[in-house]
Design a protein around this motif. Structure first.
Motif, short mmCIF file in Angstrom:
data_model
loop_
_atom_site.label_atom_id
_atom_site.label_comp_id
_atom_site.label_asym_id
_atom_site.label_seq_id
_atom_site.Cartn_x
_atom_site.Cartn_y
_atom_site.Cartn_z
N UNK A 155 -3.12 -0.29 9.04
CA UNK A 155 -2.02 0.09 8.15
C UNK A 155 -1.09 1.11 8.81
N UNK A 156 -1.01 1.10 10.12
CA UNK A 156 -0.13 2.04 10.82
C UNK A 156 1.33 1.87 10.38
N UNK B 70 2.97 14.18 5.09
CA UNK B 70 1.56 13.77 5.12
C UNK B 70 1.36 12.28 5.41
N UNK B 71 2.44 11.51 5.47
CA UNK B 71 2.33 10.06 5.68
C UNK B 71 1.50 9.68 6.91
N UNK B 72 1.59 10.40 8.04
CA UNK B 72 0.80 10.00 9.23
C UNK B 72 -0.71 10.02 9.01
N UNK B 73 -1.18 10.64 7.94
CA UNK B 73 -2.62 10.68 7.68
C UNK B 73 -3.13 9.38 7.07
N UNK C 291 6.91 3.18 6.35
CA UNK C 291 7.36 2.71 5.04
C UNK C 291 7.27 3.84 4.02
N UNK C 292 6.17 4.59 4.03
CA UNK C 292 6.02 5.71 3.10
C UNK C 292 7.12 6.75 3.30
N UNK C 293 7.43 7.04 4.55
CA UNK C 293 8.48 8.02 4.82
C UNK C 293 9.83 7.53 4.33
N UNK C 294 10.08 6.23 4.48
CA UNK C 294 11.35 5.68 4.01
C UNK C 294 11.47 5.73 2.48
N UNK C 295 10.33 5.60 1.79
CA UNK C 295 10.33 5.57 0.32
C UNK C 295 10.10 6.95 -0.31
N UNK D 279 0.83 -1.21 0.00
CA UNK D 279 0.00 0.00 0.00
C UNK D 279 0.87 1.26 0.00
N UNK D 280 1.90 1.28 0.85
CA UNK D 280 2.79 2.44 0.93
C UNK D 280 3.57 2.63 -0.37
N UNK D 281 4.09 1.54 -0.92
CA UNK D 281 4.89 1.63 -2.14
C UNK D 281 4.03 2.14 -3.30
#
Length: 410
Positions: A323-324, A311-314, A329-333, A251-253
């Motif tokens: 999906x916490x 905005x990733x925490x949203x 993962x989003x921040x890392x990518x 989902x994050x990727x």
């Protein structure tokens, strides 16, 4: 200046708007499907789609890209080009579907899982490829506004399927597979019908198709390798982590990857222009076009990376608290779009100047590297290993493509 503005208005802008529309639809679709299925069932779907994404470029064997090149350079036999490409897509897609099912049968002979795999294979390797081939007709004719509407239609129909899942509270991977193939089949039917009006029918010339395949297979090899180094992590991660972790990572990727949509649209709009430049002036001119695009791409990637990180925490508020993990993962990518676009621009410059073989060899090496890195790093670092592998492969590709361009233009 007026010529550049006209090109932007007639080609780049329609594609960007279309791709943004597609990204919005796919983004909402991703959120709806991920929330409806939950991490476990969504992780099951992610593994199958990772494999079909890696195989999709071999459906058609590069004939669609050869069609763009030939149309951009003045070829008039559009009905034959379209017919050859569709035929190659249908035959190769059917063979690939049979291969995937055979592989899954040896791995897991669960009839329900095999049915899910069959539905997704037909939807992606045959229906999506038919839409892709139809798009390439209009890429070659520099009618990008039409091509962009095709993807919007396809994404809209699949988004409707996702909404049906949500409304009926259908929560299994098989339910999504059925909705996916119905949306894909309807889109292929409408889009092929419209394209046939432009081509005034189709014809098939098997000797010419074989000739195109011999050259186009390098496009297929390169795009297939690209599918591996983009999506192999989603296939390897479940071997060492739970399907829930794979669902959170996928989902994050996907959300980060969709942020590259405007950049992808820009490169697609430049495709025919690059092919013409490569046919007349060679690599030096296609590289010049690519370098100018890269300046915009790096600036965009930096700005978007900052926004994604902030905005990733949203995300859990949108798709649920399960999906916490996707936030980290989003921040890392977040800044992955920068090396991804740089290597894509240099890659297109090489292909447009008839250096497909060199480009494909580097991409194949990167695919092998991605498999090895993911197996090693995921075992030790879980999803962070997949992130490390993604950055390593994209940076390797960017440096390698730039080095090849520099060496061949000296």
């Amino acid at each position: 200046m007026n010529q550049r503005l006209a090109f932007f208005k007639n080609n780049v802008l329609p594609l960007i708007l279309g791709q943004l529309g597609v990204a919005a639809l796919q983004g909402f679709q991703l959120l709806v499907v991920a929330r409806t299925l939950g991490p476990h069932e969504f992780g099951k779907v992610a593994g199958i789609l990772a494999i079909t994404a890696a195989l999709l470029p071999f459906s058609g064997l590069g004939t669609a890209n050869m069609m763009v090149m030939q149309l951009a350079r003045g070829e008039q036999a559009i009905a034959r080009l379209y017919g050859n490409s569709l035929t190659a897509g249908l035959l190769s897609g059917s063979v690939l579907t049979a291969m995937v099912l055979a592989g899954f049968y040896l791995w897991d002979d669960d009839p329900d899982f095999l049915l899910i795999a069959l539905l997704f294979c037909i939807s992606e390797l045959i229906f999506t490829k038919a839409v892709d081939i139809s798009q390439h007709v209009f890429f070659g004719l520099d009618r990008h506004a039409v091509a962009s509407k095709f993807l919007v239609l396809q994404s809209s129909l699949r988004f409707v399927g996702a909404m049906v899942l949500l409304q009926l509270d259908l929560q299994t991977a098989r339910d999504w597979a059925l909705a996916h193939i119905v949306g894909g089949g309807l889109a292929a039917l409408f889009i092929m019908s419209y394209t046939l009006k432009t081509t005034k029918g189709v014809s098939v010339n098997f000797p010419k198709m074989r000739t195109d395949i011999k050259q186009g297979v390098f496009f297929s090899m390169g795009f297939a390798a690209r599918g591996v180094y983009i999506d192999i992590d989603k296939a390897i991660l479940p071997r060492f982590e739970s399907l829930s972790v794979n669902g959170a990572y996928t989902a994050a990727f996907r959300l980060v990857y969709m942020a590259t949509t405007p950049l992808t649209a820009g490169l697609l709009a430049l495709q025919a222009k690059m092919y013409r430049a490569g046919g007349t002036h060679g690599l030096s001119e296609t590289a010049r076009i690519a370098r100018r695009a890269m300046v915009v791409g790096v600036l965009y990637g930096t700005a978007v990376g900052i926004m994604i990180y902030a905005l990733a925490p949203l995300l859990p508020l949108l798709i649920g608290p399960k999906y916490a993990l996707s936030v980290d993962i989003m921040r890392a990518l977040a800044f992955l779009p920068i090396p991804l676009f740089v290597q894509s621009a240099m890659s297109d410059a090489l292909a447009a100047a008839n250096h497909q073989r060199a480009r494909s060899m580097v991409q194949i090496f990167a695919a092998v590297l991605a498999v090895l890195l993911n197996f090693v790093l995921i075992q030790h670092y879980s999803w962070m290993g997949a992130v490390m592998s993604a950055y390593a492969c994209q940076c390797f590709l960017a440096l390698s493509m730039a080095a090849i361009v520099h060496q061949k233009t000296r």
